[in-house]
Design a protein around this motif. Structure first.
Motif, PDB file in Angstrom:
ATOM      1  N   ASN A  32       0.816  -1.226   0.000  1.00  0.00           N
ATOM      2  CA  ASN A  32       0.000   0.000   0.000  1.00  0.00           C
ATOM      3  C   ASN A  32       0.845   1.270   0.000  1.00  0.00           C
ATOM      4  O   ASN A  32       0.318   2.378  -0.004  1.00  0.00           O
ATOM      5  N   LYS A  33       2.184   1.106   0.023  1.00  0.00           N
ATOM      6  CA  LYS A  33       3.089   2.250  -0.137  1.00  0.00           C
ATOM      7  C   LYS A  33       4.476   1.715  -0.469  1.00  0.00           C
ATOM      8  O   LYS A  33       4.737   0.506  -0.366  1.00  0.00           O
ATOM      9  N   LYS A  72       4.956   0.870  -4.414  1.00  0.00           N
ATOM     10  CA  LYS A  72       3.539   0.849  -4.061  1.00  0.00           C
ATOM     11  C   LYS A  72       2.738   0.205  -5.196  1.00  0.00           C
ATOM     12  O   LYS A  72       2.987   0.468  -6.367  1.00  0.00           O
TER      13      LYS A  72
END
Length: 503
Positions: free
Chosen positions: A386-387, A398
Motif C-alpha cells: 500500500n506504499k 507501491k
C-alpha cells in the motif's frame, strides 16, 4: 530486377529487420537492468516488452518460481504487463514482509479476478479497520461454535462415519471409486453446520453440486489467473469464456446463499444464536441500535461475502489435503501400514478424538508431510503493497503484488533433506514424537494467515484417521499418475480412483 537480385534484396531487408529487433530488445533490457539497479529493485529474470515475464510461465508456476528464487534470491522481481510481482522464497523474507511490515504488505488486488471483488468477504478485502473487525469477528465466532475445541468434534465425527458408511459398498465390491466428491461433500457439511446450523449439502442437491464445482474448479481456472495481471484479457476468448463461467457460478452461489440468509432473518432468535449467520445478524442489529457511525462492513453484502469465502476456503483446503494424503499413502504402502499400526495401537476400536493428537504422532507427521509436499495454495493469495517500502534491502514499489513462495520454502534443500521425497519421519524426533518445523507454513503467516487453519487441522486429522482405521487403500497404476498434480491457483491431484478394502 531478376529473381536473384530480388532474393538478395529481401534477404538483406530481413537481416536488417532482425538486427534492428535485436538492438531494440537489447537496449530495452539494458535500460531495465540499469533502472533496476538504480531503484534497488530485486533481481529477477528479464521479460519482454509489454507482456513482461508472461511468456515464461508454464502449467507448474510453483516449480518455475521456485527455480527463480533459487537463482535470483529470496526476493525476486517479475513483471506482468504494468504490474510488479514480487515472489518471496524464504521464511525470513516472508516474515519481514507479512509479520514485521504487515501493515504495509497487507492489501489485496482490486476487482481483477473473475467472480470476486474486494468490497466484501475476507479473502479479497484490503487492509484497514474493516478487515481487522471482520477477521476478529470471524475468528471469535468460529471458536464460539467449536473451531479447535472439543464441542465441534461430534459433528465432524458424525460426518466421518457417514463418509465411511458410503465407502463400505465399494469396499465390499472391490470397485474403484473417485473419493473426492464424497470427501468434498462431508467437508462442506462441516462448514454448513457452522454457517447454517444444518448439513445443507446432504439435503440440497443443487447446493451440493455447487460446492463440488467450487472445490474442483472449472476448465477455465488456470487461465482465469492471468486476468489478475491483464484485466483487459477478460474481453477476449477464451479468457472471456472463463470470466463468464465464473460469473455464472458466482451468481448461482449468491442465489443459494441468499436463500439461507433470508430464512435466517425469519427464524432468528436474538437470544439464542444458532450459527455464524445468526451472530453476524445480531452484530448488525447491535451496531444499528447503538447508532455506530462506522459499521466496519457489518451489512448484508458483507455477510454474503463472508459466507461465500468460508465455503470457498474451508471446503477446498481440507478436502484437497485428504485427497493428496490418500494418494501418497497408496504410492508408499509402507507408510500406510505404519499409520494404521499407530491408529490401531492408540485407538483400538473406538473413534478418534482431538485428545488423541499427542499420541498420534505419525498421523500428524503424514498430514504435515502432505502439506509440505503439496501446499494447497503454493503462492497463497497475493498481497499488495500500500506504499513504497523495502524487503531485505530491496525497494518494493507501491501497488506491487507480493506473494509468499510457499512451495519454494517447503522444498528448500537447505531446510529439508531430499525435499522431493515424501517422508513423514522428517517430522518426528528421535523418540518418535511429532515436531513442527518452523518453516512449515502451508497456511502462510502474519495478519492474513488462513482464518480457518485450526478448523482445517481438526478436519484433516479426524477424517484421515477415521478412514485409515476402517479401510486400506490402493490406487491401480499409481506409478503412472503424475504426482506433481495440476496447478490452477490451487494445487490439486489429477483425478484418480481408489480400491478400498475393509480392514
Amino acid at each position: 530486377m531478376d529473381f536473384s537480385m530480388w532474393m538478395i534484396s529481401n534477404y538483406a531487408n530481413t537481416q536488417s529487420a532482425i538486427l534492428g529487433l535485436v538492438v531494440i530488445v537489447s537496449c530495452w533490457a539494458l535500460f531495465r537492468l540499469q533502472r533496476r539497479n538504480a531503484d534497488k529493485l530485486p533481481p529477477g529474470p528479464m521479460g519482454w516488452p509489454i507482456v513482461g515475464n508472461l511468456l515464461s510461465l508454464n502449467s507448474h508456476v510453483e516449480e518455475l518460481f521456485a527455480k527463480w528464487n533459487k537463482k535470483y534470491g529470496p526476493v525476486c522481481h517479475l513483471k506482468f504487463g504494468s504490474i510488479n510481482f514480487i515472489i518471496l522464497g524464504s521464511l525470513e523474507a516472508v516474515t519481514e514482509a507479512f509479520v514485521k511490515k504487515g501493515e504495509v504488505f497487507n492489501d489485496r488486488l482490486h476487482n481483477t479476478m473473475p467472480g470476486f471483488d474486494s468490497d466484501s468477504g475476507i479473502i479479497f478485502l484490503s487492509n484497514g479497520p474493516r478487515l481487522k473487525e471482520q477477521r476478529r469477528f470471524g475468528l471469535s465466532t468460529l471458536k464460539m461454535f467449536g473451531m479447535g475445541r472439543k464441542s465441534l468434534e461430534p459433528k465432524i465425527l458424525e460426518l466421518c462415519e457417514d463418509l465411511c458408511d458410503e465407502l463400505d459398498p465399494f469396499a465390499a465390491l472391490r470397485e474403484p471409486v473417485d473419493v473426492r466428491p464424497m470427501i468434498c461433500e462431508r467437508i462442506s457439511g462441516v462448514i454448513s453446520q457452522l454457517v447454517f446450523d444444518k448439513n445443507l449439502p446432504k439435503h440440497d442437491d443443487e447446493f451440493r453440486t455447487w460446492t463440488h464445482v467450487i472445490s474442483n474448479g472449472t476448465k477455465y481456472s488456470g487461465i482465469n489467473m492471468l486476468t489478475m495481471f491483464y484485466p483487459s484479457l477478460k474481453i477476449i476468448p477464451p479468457f472471456r469464456w472463463g470470466a463468464q463461467e465464473t460469473k455464472r457460478l458466482e451468481l448461482k452461489g449468491r442465489r443459494l446463499l441468499l436463500k439461507q440468509i433470508e430464512e435466517h432473518k425469519l427464524t432468528r432468535d436474538s437470544k439464542n444464536p444458532r450459527d455464524i449467520i445468526d451472530c453476524f445478524m445480531q452484530e448488525m442489529a447491535d451496531r444499528e441500535s447503538n447508532a455506530t457511525p462506522d459499521d466496519h462492513g457489518f451489512n448484508d453484502a458483507q455477510l454474503l461475502g463472508m459466507v461465500r469465502d468460508l465455503f470457498l476456503a474451508g471446503t477446498e483446503t481440507s478436502s484437497t489435503t485428504i485427497y493428496w494424503a490418500i494418494l501418497f499413502l497408496c504410492k508408499y504402502p509402507e507408510y500406510q501400514s505404519r499409520l494404521y499400526s499407530e491408529v490401531d495401537a492408540v485407538l483400538h476400536q473406538r473413534r478418534p478424538s482431538l485428545e488423541d493428537g499427542n499420541r498420534l504422532s505419525y498421523s500428524k507427521a503424514v498430514i504435515q508431510e502432505t502439506l509440505r509436499m503439496r501446499p494447497i495454495a503454493p503462492m497463497a493469495v497475493p498481497h499488495v503493497a500500500n506504499k513504497d517500502a523495502e524487503i531485505m534491502g530491496y525497494h518494493i514499489k507501491k501497488g506491487s503484488f507480493v506473494a509468499p513462495n510457499l512451495y519454494r520454502i517447503l522444498h528448500d534443500e537447505k531446510l529439508w533433506s531430499e525435499p522431493e521425497k515424501f517422508d513423514p519421519s522428517r517430522h518426528l524426533d528421535v523418540e518418535g514424537k511429532f515436531v513442527k518445523h518452523p518453516s512449515l507454513i502451508p497456511f502462510s503467516i502474519g495478519p492474513r494467515q488462513c482464518l480457518g487453519m485450526q478448523l482445517a487441522n481438526m478436519e484433516v486429522m479426524l477424517f484421515l484417521v477415521s478412514l485409515v482405521q476402517r479401510f486400506s487403500f490402493e490406487v491401480p497404476g499409481v506409478d503412472e499418475i503424475d504426482l506433481r498434480g495440476k496447478n490452477e491457483i490451487v494445487l490439486r491431484p489429477h483425478p484418480y480412483k481408489v480400491l478400498i478394502k475393509r480392514r
